[in-house]
Design a protein around this motif. Structure first.
Motif, PDB file in Angstrom:
ATOM      1  N   GLU A 193       3.412   2.722  -2.800  1.00 29.61           N
ATOM      2  CA  GLU A 193       3.880   3.948  -2.148  1.00 29.61           C
ATOM      3  C   GLU A 193       4.571   3.637  -0.826  1.00 29.61           C
ATOM      4  N   MET A 194       4.023   2.700  -0.051  1.00 29.78           N
ATOM      5  CA  MET A 194       4.661   2.326   1.210  1.00 29.78           C
ATOM      6  C   MET A 194       5.998   1.652   0.958  1.00 29.78           C
ATOM      7  N   ALA A 195       6.077   0.853  -0.105  1.00 30.56           N
ATOM      8  CA  ALA A 195       7.341   0.188  -0.433  1.00 30.56           C
ATOM      9  C   ALA A 195       8.412   1.199  -0.813  1.00 30.56           C
ATOM     10  N   GLN A 196       8.023   2.277  -1.494  1.00 30.02           N
ATOM     11  CA  GLN A 196       8.998   3.302  -1.879  1.00 30.02           C
ATOM     12  C   GLN A 196       9.572   4.027  -0.667  1.00 30.02           C
ATOM     13  N   ASN A 197       8.816   4.087   0.437  1.00 32.20           N
ATOM     14  CA  ASN A 197       9.341   4.707   1.659  1.00 32.20           C
ATOM     15  C   ASN A 197      10.378   3.826   2.332  1.00 32.20           C
ATOM     16  N   ILE A 198      10.407   2.542   1.989  1.00 32.52           N
ATOM     17  CA  ILE A 198      11.361   1.608   2.588  1.00 32.52           C
ATOM     18  C   ILE A 198      12.568   1.415   1.686  1.00 32.52           C
ATOM     19  N   LEU A 271       9.072  -5.532 -11.148  1.00 36.68           N
ATOM     20  CA  LEU A 271       8.212  -4.846 -10.193  1.00 36.68           C
ATOM     21  C   LEU A 271       7.730  -5.795  -9.102  1.00 36.68           C
ATOM     22  N   ALA A 272       7.333  -7.002  -9.467  1.00 39.96           N
ATOM     23  CA  ALA A 272       6.869  -7.970  -8.470  1.00 39.96           C
ATOM     24  C   ALA A 272       7.991  -8.358  -7.519  1.00 39.96           C
ATOM     25  N   ASP A 273       9.183  -8.555  -8.060  1.00 37.54           N
ATOM     26  CA  ASP A 273      10.339  -8.890  -7.219  1.00 37.54           C
ATOM     27  C   ASP A 273      10.625  -7.766  -6.230  1.00 37.54           C
ATOM     28  N   TYR A 274      10.512  -6.533  -6.700  1.00 38.87           N
ATOM     29  CA  TYR A 274      10.739  -5.374  -5.815  1.00 38.87           C
ATOM     30  C   TYR A 274       9.717  -5.337  -4.678  1.00 38.87           C
ATOM     31  N   LEU A 275       8.456  -5.561  -4.984  1.00 36.02           N
ATOM     32  CA  LEU A 275       7.410  -5.509  -3.966  1.00 36.02           C
ATOM     33  C   LEU A 275       7.556  -6.648  -2.955  1.00 36.02           C
ATOM     34  N   ILE A 276       7.915  -7.839  -3.415  1.00 37.85           N
ATOM     35  CA  ILE A 276       8.096  -8.974  -2.490  1.00 37.85           C
ATOM     36  C   ILE A 276       9.251  -8.702  -1.538  1.00 37.85           C
ATOM     37  N   THR A 277      10.297  -8.064  -2.043  1.00 40.99           N
ATOM     38  CA  THR A 277      11.425  -7.716  -1.165  1.00 40.99           C
ATOM     39  C   THR A 277      11.031  -6.650  -0.154  1.00 40.99           C
ATOM     40  N   ALA A 278      10.225  -5.682  -0.561  1.00 39.22           N
ATOM     41  CA  ALA A 278       9.864  -4.571   0.330  1.00 39.22           C
ATOM     42  C   ALA A 278       8.885  -5.001   1.412  1.00 39.22           C
ATOM     43  N   VAL A 279       7.903  -5.845   1.073  1.00 40.46           N
ATOM     44  CA  VAL A 279       6.884  -6.206   2.065  1.00 40.46           C
ATOM     45  C   VAL A 279       7.477  -7.009   3.202  1.00 40.46           C
ATOM     46  N   GLN A 280       8.625  -7.629   3.005  1.00 38.56           N
ATOM     47  CA  GLN A 280       9.262  -8.381   4.097  1.00 38.56           C
ATOM     48  C   GLN A 280       9.789  -7.466   5.194  1.00 38.56           C
ATOM     49  N   GLN A 281       9.886  -6.168   4.912  1.00 41.59           N
ATOM     50  CA  GLN A 281      10.346  -5.198   5.905  1.00 41.59           C
ATOM     51  C   GLN A 281       9.205  -4.345   6.448  1.00 41.59           C
ATOM     52  N   MET A 282       7.988  -4.656   6.061  1.00 36.24           N
ATOM     53  CA  MET A 282       6.823  -3.914   6.539  1.00 36.24           C
ATOM     54  C   MET A 282       6.265  -4.559   7.798  1.00 36.24           C
ATOM     55  N   PRO A 283       5.491  -3.810   8.601  1.00 35.45           N
ATOM     56  CA  PRO A 283       4.866  -4.398   9.788  1.00 35.45           C
ATOM     57  C   PRO A 283       3.836  -5.448   9.397  1.00 35.45           C
ATOM     58  N   ARG A 284       3.551  -6.341  10.341  1.00 36.01           N
ATOM     59  CA  ARG A 284       2.638  -7.446  10.059  1.00 36.01           C
ATOM     60  C   ARG A 284       1.203  -6.989   9.892  1.00 36.01           C
ATOM     61  N   ASP A 285       0.848  -5.819  10.400  1.00 37.98           N
ATOM     62  CA  ASP A 285      -0.527  -5.335  10.261  1.00 37.98           C
ATOM     63  C   ASP A 285      -0.688  -4.473   9.004  1.00 37.98           C
ATOM     64  N   THR A 286       0.206  -4.656   8.013  1.00 36.50           N
ATOM     65  CA  THR A 286       0.109  -3.886   6.771  1.00 36.50           C
ATOM     66  C   THR A 286      -1.229  -4.081   6.056  1.00 36.50           C
ATOM     67  N   PRO A 287      -1.781  -5.307   5.970  1.00 33.49           N
ATOM     68  CA  PRO A 287      -3.091  -5.447   5.307  1.00 33.49           C
ATOM     69  C   PRO A 287      -4.182  -4.597   5.939  1.00 33.49           C
ATOM     70  N   GLN A 288      -4.176  -4.502   7.281  1.00 31.10           N
ATOM     71  CA  GLN A 288      -5.180  -3.664   7.954  1.00 31.10           C
ATOM     72  C   GLN A 288      -4.902  -2.184   7.674  1.00 31.10           C
ATOM     73  N   MET A 289      -3.630  -1.796   7.651  1.00 30.83           N
ATOM     74  CA  MET A 289      -3.289  -0.396   7.406  1.00 30.83           C
ATOM     75  C   MET A 289      -3.698   0.035   6.003  1.00 30.83           C
ATOM     76  N   LEU A 290      -3.577  -0.875   5.038  1.00 31.62           N
ATOM     77  CA  LEU A 290      -3.907  -0.555   3.659  1.00 31.62           C
ATOM     78  C   LEU A 290      -5.373  -0.804   3.340  1.00 31.62           C
ATOM     79  N   GLY A 291      -6.115  -1.365   4.279  1.00 29.03           N
ATOM     80  CA  GLY A 291      -7.519  -1.632   4.038  1.00 29.03           C
ATOM     81  C   GLY A 291      -7.756  -2.775   3.066  1.00 29.03           C
ATOM     82  N   LEU A 292      -6.833  -3.728   3.022  1.00 32.06           N
ATOM     83  CA  LEU A 292      -6.986  -4.849   2.105  1.00 32.06           C
ATOM     84  C   LEU A 292      -7.911  -5.928   2.639  1.00 32.06           C
ATOM     85  N   ILE A 293      -8.126  -5.944   3.951  1.00 28.74           N
ATOM     86  CA  ILE A 293      -9.017  -6.921   4.561  1.00 28.74           C
ATOM     87  C   ILE A 293      -9.992  -6.198   5.488  1.00 28.74           C
TER      88      ILE A 293
END
Length: 293
Positions: A193-198, A271-293
Protein backbone atom coordinates in the motif's frame (compact mmCIF):
# COMPACT_ATOMS: atom_id res chain seq x y z
CA UNK A 1 109.45 99.58 25.60
CA UNK A 2 105.64 99.30 25.38
CA UNK A 3 103.54 101.17 27.93
CA UNK A 4 101.06 98.82 29.57
CA UNK A 5 99.22 101.45 31.46
CA UNK A 6 96.52 101.87 28.92
CA UNK A 7 95.57 98.25 29.30
CA UNK A 8 95.54 98.35 33.04
CA UNK A 9 93.34 101.44 33.15
CA UNK A 10 90.71 99.97 30.77
CA UNK A 11 90.50 96.26 31.57
CA UNK A 12 88.57 93.90 29.27
CA UNK A 13 84.91 93.27 30.21
CA UNK A 14 84.16 89.85 31.70
CA UNK A 15 82.95 87.17 29.39
CA UNK A 16 79.21 86.51 29.55
CA UNK A 17 77.78 83.08 29.94
CA UNK A 18 77.04 82.93 26.20
CA UNK A 19 80.72 83.74 25.35
CA UNK A 20 82.33 81.35 27.77
CA UNK A 21 83.95 78.31 26.21
CA UNK A 22 82.74 74.78 26.88
CA UNK A 23 85.61 74.19 29.30
CA UNK A 24 84.15 76.62 31.87
CA UNK A 25 81.71 75.91 34.64
CA UNK A 26 78.66 76.34 32.33
CA UNK A 27 79.16 72.90 30.70
CA UNK A 28 75.82 71.07 30.27
CA UNK A 29 75.74 67.87 32.33
CA UNK A 30 75.69 64.58 30.40
CA UNK A 31 72.53 63.50 32.24
CA UNK A 32 70.51 66.09 30.41
CA UNK A 33 71.27 64.41 27.06
CA UNK A 34 70.11 61.04 28.31
CA UNK A 35 66.63 62.46 28.98
CA UNK A 36 66.18 63.72 25.46
CA UNK A 37 64.32 61.56 22.87
CA UNK A 38 65.93 61.45 19.51
CA UNK A 39 63.66 61.47 16.45
CA UNK A 40 62.90 58.07 14.94
CA UNK A 41 64.59 57.28 11.64
CA UNK A 42 62.36 57.47 8.58
CA UNK A 43 60.71 54.28 7.42
CA UNK A 44 59.33 53.14 4.10
CA UNK A 45 55.53 53.20 4.25
CA UNK A 46 53.19 51.08 2.19
CA UNK A 47 49.86 52.33 0.80
CA UNK A 48 47.03 52.00 3.21
CA UNK A 49 49.24 51.41 6.29
CA UNK A 50 50.74 53.94 8.71
CA UNK A 51 53.78 53.02 10.82
CA UNK A 52 53.93 54.00 14.44
CA UNK A 53 56.97 54.73 16.63
CA UNK A 54 58.87 51.79 18.00
CA UNK A 55 57.30 50.17 21.00
CA UNK A 56 53.70 50.90 20.06
CA UNK A 57 51.20 48.53 18.41
CA UNK A 58 50.52 49.33 14.74
CA UNK A 59 47.13 50.84 13.90
CA UNK A 60 44.35 48.80 12.29
CA UNK A 61 44.62 48.38 8.55
CA UNK A 62 42.13 50.47 6.58
CA UNK A 63 41.23 50.36 2.91
CA UNK A 64 40.55 53.52 0.95
CA UNK A 65 37.82 53.94 -1.62
CA UNK A 66 37.52 56.24 -4.57
CA UNK A 67 35.15 58.49 -2.61
CA UNK A 68 37.79 59.09 0.12
CA UNK A 69 35.77 57.10 2.62
CA UNK A 70 37.10 54.03 4.35
CA UNK A 71 35.74 50.79 5.62
CA UNK A 72 37.25 48.62 8.26
CA UNK A 73 38.17 45.00 7.63
CA UNK A 74 34.91 43.86 9.26
CA UNK A 75 31.74 44.94 7.50
CA UNK A 76 29.20 45.55 10.25
CA UNK A 77 26.34 45.85 7.74
CA UNK A 78 26.51 42.06 7.21
CA UNK A 79 26.23 41.19 10.88
CA UNK A 80 23.08 39.28 11.88
CA UNK A 81 20.34 41.31 13.58
CA UNK A 82 19.98 41.08 17.35
CA UNK A 83 17.96 38.11 18.59
CA UNK A 84 15.36 40.42 20.11
CA UNK A 85 14.52 41.84 16.66
CA UNK A 86 14.23 38.34 15.14
CA UNK A 87 11.92 37.19 17.94
CA UNK A 88 9.71 40.25 17.53
CA UNK A 89 9.48 39.61 13.77
CA UNK A 90 8.57 35.94 14.21
CA UNK A 91 5.89 36.81 16.76
CA UNK A 92 4.19 39.35 14.49
CA UNK A 93 0.52 38.50 13.82
CA UNK A 94 -0.38 37.74 10.20
CA UNK A 95 -3.15 36.01 8.26
CA UNK A 96 -2.88 33.61 5.29
CA UNK A 97 -5.63 32.26 3.00
CA UNK A 98 -5.64 28.93 1.16
CA UNK A 99 -8.08 28.10 -1.63
CA UNK A 100 -9.00 24.39 -1.85
CA UNK A 101 -11.40 22.29 -3.87
CA UNK A 102 -14.63 21.81 -1.94
CA UNK A 103 -14.52 18.05 -2.60
CA UNK A 104 -11.42 17.81 -0.39
CA UNK A 105 -12.97 19.52 2.63
CA UNK A 106 -14.19 16.41 4.42
CA UNK A 107 -10.86 14.63 3.92
CA UNK A 108 -8.96 17.67 5.26
CA UNK A 109 -11.17 17.95 8.34
CA UNK A 110 -11.03 14.21 9.03
CA UNK A 111 -13.36 12.07 11.15
CA UNK A 112 -14.91 14.32 13.81
CA UNK A 113 -12.38 17.03 12.94
CA UNK A 114 -9.41 14.90 14.03
CA UNK A 115 -7.01 15.93 11.26
CA UNK A 116 -7.52 19.68 11.30
CA UNK A 117 -7.82 19.58 15.10
CA UNK A 118 -4.40 17.95 15.35
CA UNK A 119 -2.87 20.75 13.28
CA UNK A 120 -4.50 23.39 15.48
CA UNK A 121 -3.19 21.72 18.62
CA UNK A 122 0.38 21.30 17.36
CA UNK A 123 0.79 24.76 15.82
CA UNK A 124 -1.41 26.88 18.16
CA UNK A 125 -2.63 28.73 15.06
CA UNK A 126 -6.23 29.80 14.43
CA UNK A 127 -7.52 27.83 11.42
CA UNK A 128 -10.95 28.76 10.13
CA UNK A 129 -12.63 26.81 7.34
CA UNK A 130 -15.27 28.71 5.40
CA UNK A 131 -18.89 27.56 5.65
CA UNK A 132 -21.02 26.30 2.78
CA UNK A 133 -22.24 29.81 1.97
CA UNK A 134 -18.68 30.97 1.26
CA UNK A 135 -18.08 28.32 -1.44
CA UNK A 136 -17.66 29.97 -4.85
CA UNK A 137 -17.25 27.92 -8.03
CA UNK A 138 -16.50 24.79 -6.05
CA UNK A 139 -13.68 26.48 -4.05
CA UNK A 140 -13.63 26.84 -0.28
CA UNK A 141 -11.42 29.26 1.65
CA UNK A 142 -9.26 28.29 4.65
CA UNK A 143 -7.90 31.16 6.74
CA UNK A 144 -4.87 30.70 9.01
CA UNK A 145 -4.02 33.47 11.47
CA UNK A 146 -1.67 33.94 14.39
CA UNK A 147 2.02 34.60 14.97
CA UNK A 148 4.25 34.36 11.91
CA UNK A 149 6.02 31.17 13.01
CA UNK A 150 2.71 29.52 13.96
CA UNK A 151 1.15 30.42 10.61
CA UNK A 152 4.16 29.01 8.75
CA UNK A 153 3.88 25.66 10.55
CA UNK A 154 0.11 25.51 10.10
CA UNK A 155 0.33 26.47 6.42
CA UNK A 156 2.73 23.59 5.66
CA UNK A 157 0.61 21.16 7.70
CA UNK A 158 -2.61 22.12 5.88
CA UNK A 159 -0.85 21.79 2.53
CA UNK A 160 0.14 18.28 3.58
CA UNK A 161 -3.49 17.47 4.41
CA UNK A 162 -4.55 18.70 0.98
CA UNK A 163 -2.00 16.48 -0.76
CA UNK A 164 -3.09 13.48 1.32
CA UNK A 165 -6.75 14.17 0.50
CA UNK A 166 -6.03 14.39 -3.23
CA UNK A 167 -4.09 11.11 -3.11
CA UNK A 168 -6.88 9.42 -1.15
CA UNK A 169 -9.52 10.46 -3.68
CA UNK A 170 -7.33 9.42 -6.63
CA UNK A 171 -6.69 6.03 -5.04
CA UNK A 172 -10.40 5.45 -4.33
CA UNK A 173 -11.38 6.38 -7.88
CA UNK A 174 -8.72 4.20 -9.52
CA UNK A 175 -10.03 0.94 -11.04
CA UNK A 176 -9.22 -2.08 -8.89
CA UNK A 177 -8.31 -5.48 -10.27
CA UNK A 178 -9.99 -8.56 -8.85
CA UNK A 179 -8.10 -11.64 -7.73
CA UNK A 180 -9.15 -13.78 -10.69
CA UNK A 181 -7.95 -11.17 -13.20
CA UNK A 182 -4.79 -9.96 -11.51
CA UNK A 183 -3.49 -13.19 -10.04
CA UNK A 184 -2.01 -11.30 -7.06
CA UNK A 185 -2.80 -11.99 -3.41
CA UNK A 186 -5.80 -10.11 -2.05
CA UNK A 187 -4.53 -10.01 1.54
CA UNK A 188 -3.71 -6.47 2.71
CA UNK A 189 -0.03 -5.58 2.87
CA UNK A 190 1.15 -2.27 4.29
CA UNK A 191 4.39 -2.26 2.31
CA UNK A 192 2.46 -2.76 -0.94
CA UNK A 193 0.00 0.00 0.00
CA UNK A 194 2.84 2.42 0.79
CA UNK A 195 4.51 1.55 -2.51
CA UNK A 196 1.30 2.37 -4.40
CA UNK A 197 1.37 5.88 -2.90
CA UNK A 198 4.81 6.38 -4.48
CA UNK A 199 4.54 4.55 -7.82
CA UNK A 200 1.23 3.41 -9.36
CA UNK A 201 1.18 -0.35 -9.76
CA UNK A 202 0.32 -1.98 -13.09
CA UNK A 203 -0.06 -5.76 -13.01
CA UNK A 204 1.65 -8.15 -15.39
CA UNK A 205 -0.30 -9.68 -18.28
CA UNK A 206 1.88 -12.79 -18.36
CA UNK A 207 -0.04 -15.52 -16.50
CA UNK A 208 2.43 -18.30 -17.21
CA UNK A 209 3.36 -20.63 -14.34
CA UNK A 210 6.86 -21.27 -15.65
CA UNK A 211 9.53 -20.04 -13.23
CA UNK A 212 11.98 -17.51 -14.60
CA UNK A 213 14.98 -15.60 -13.23
CA UNK A 214 15.40 -11.87 -13.66
CA UNK A 215 18.42 -9.77 -12.74
CA UNK A 216 18.21 -6.09 -11.91
CA UNK A 217 20.85 -3.58 -10.79
CA UNK A 218 20.44 -1.20 -7.85
CA UNK A 219 22.82 1.55 -6.60
CA UNK A 220 25.05 0.52 -3.71
CA UNK A 221 23.79 3.46 -1.67
CA UNK A 222 20.25 2.01 -1.82
CA UNK A 223 21.19 -1.51 -0.80
CA UNK A 224 20.48 -0.80 2.86
CA UNK A 225 17.00 0.51 2.00
CA UNK A 226 16.19 -2.61 -0.05
CA UNK A 227 17.43 -4.97 2.65
CA UNK A 228 16.05 -3.03 5.61
CA UNK A 229 17.13 -3.36 9.21
CA UNK A 230 17.78 -7.02 10.02
CA UNK A 231 16.71 -7.84 6.42
CA UNK A 232 13.11 -6.93 7.33
CA UNK A 233 12.23 -5.27 4.00
CA UNK A 234 13.66 -7.92 1.69
CA UNK A 235 12.04 -10.70 3.74
CA UNK A 236 8.68 -8.92 3.48
CA UNK A 237 9.08 -8.68 -0.31
CA UNK A 238 10.02 -12.38 -0.51
CA UNK A 239 6.96 -13.40 1.49
CA UNK A 240 4.47 -11.16 -0.33
CA UNK A 241 5.73 -11.87 -3.87
CA UNK A 242 6.50 -15.55 -3.27
CA UNK A 243 9.87 -15.09 -4.99
CA UNK A 244 13.41 -16.14 -4.25
CA UNK A 245 15.52 -12.96 -4.07
CA UNK A 246 19.31 -12.81 -3.74
CA UNK A 247 21.13 -9.51 -3.21
CA UNK A 248 24.84 -9.44 -4.04
CA UNK A 249 27.15 -9.12 -1.04
CA UNK A 250 29.72 -6.38 -0.61
CA UNK A 251 32.52 -8.76 -1.61
CA UNK A 252 30.74 -9.41 -4.91
CA UNK A 253 30.26 -5.75 -5.81
CA UNK A 254 32.45 -4.18 -8.48
CA UNK A 255 31.51 -0.56 -9.13
CA UNK A 256 28.69 1.62 -7.91
CA UNK A 257 25.88 -0.90 -8.50
CA UNK A 258 25.08 -4.38 -7.27
CA UNK A 259 23.05 -7.23 -8.74
CA UNK A 260 19.69 -8.45 -7.42
CA UNK A 261 18.48 -11.81 -8.69
CA UNK A 262 14.72 -12.59 -8.60
CA UNK A 263 13.33 -16.08 -9.29
CA UNK A 264 9.63 -16.96 -9.60
CA UNK A 265 6.71 -16.89 -12.00
CA UNK A 266 6.57 -13.88 -14.38
CA UNK A 267 3.68 -12.44 -12.39
CA UNK A 268 5.51 -12.77 -9.04
CA UNK A 269 8.82 -11.52 -10.45
CA UNK A 270 7.07 -8.44 -11.79
CA UNK A 271 5.60 -7.74 -8.33
CA UNK A 272 8.96 -8.20 -6.59
CA UNK A 273 10.69 -5.93 -9.10
CA UNK A 274 8.03 -3.28 -8.50
CA UNK A 275 8.44 -3.42 -4.72
CA UNK A 276 12.26 -3.25 -4.89
CA UNK A 277 12.00 -0.15 -7.07
CA UNK A 278 9.47 1.51 -4.74
CA UNK A 279 11.27 0.87 -1.43
CA UNK A 280 14.31 2.77 -2.72
CA UNK A 281 12.19 5.93 -2.55
CA UNK A 282 10.83 5.28 0.94
CA UNK A 283 12.25 6.76 4.16
CA UNK A 284 14.89 4.77 5.99
CA UNK A 285 12.65 4.25 9.03
CA UNK A 286 10.09 2.33 6.93
CA UNK A 287 10.60 -0.94 8.90
CA UNK A 288 9.70 0.87 12.14
CA UNK A 289 6.71 2.58 10.48
CA UNK A 290 5.38 -0.76 9.22
CA UNK A 291 6.09 -2.56 12.48
CA UNK A 292 8.39 -5.08 10.83
CA UNK A 293 10.97 -4.87 13.62
Amino acid sequence: MTDLGQYTQNPLPPLSNMDQPASYNSVTPMDSYSNRRLPSPPRHSSPGRVHSPRGRSPPRTVSYRHDDSYSRSRDRSRSPPPRMIVDDFMNEDISKDIQVNDSLTSAIIGPRGSRIGSVRKKTSALIKIGDDKSVVDGTRNITISGALKEVMWAFNAVKGLILDAEEEIRRNNAPKETAEHSGYPTLPNRLFEMAQNIIPFVGSTDTSDERITKEIMIPNKNAGMVLGRKASIINEIRTFSNCKINVAKDSEVDGEERKVQITGTPRDVHLADYLITAVQQMPRDTPQMLGLI
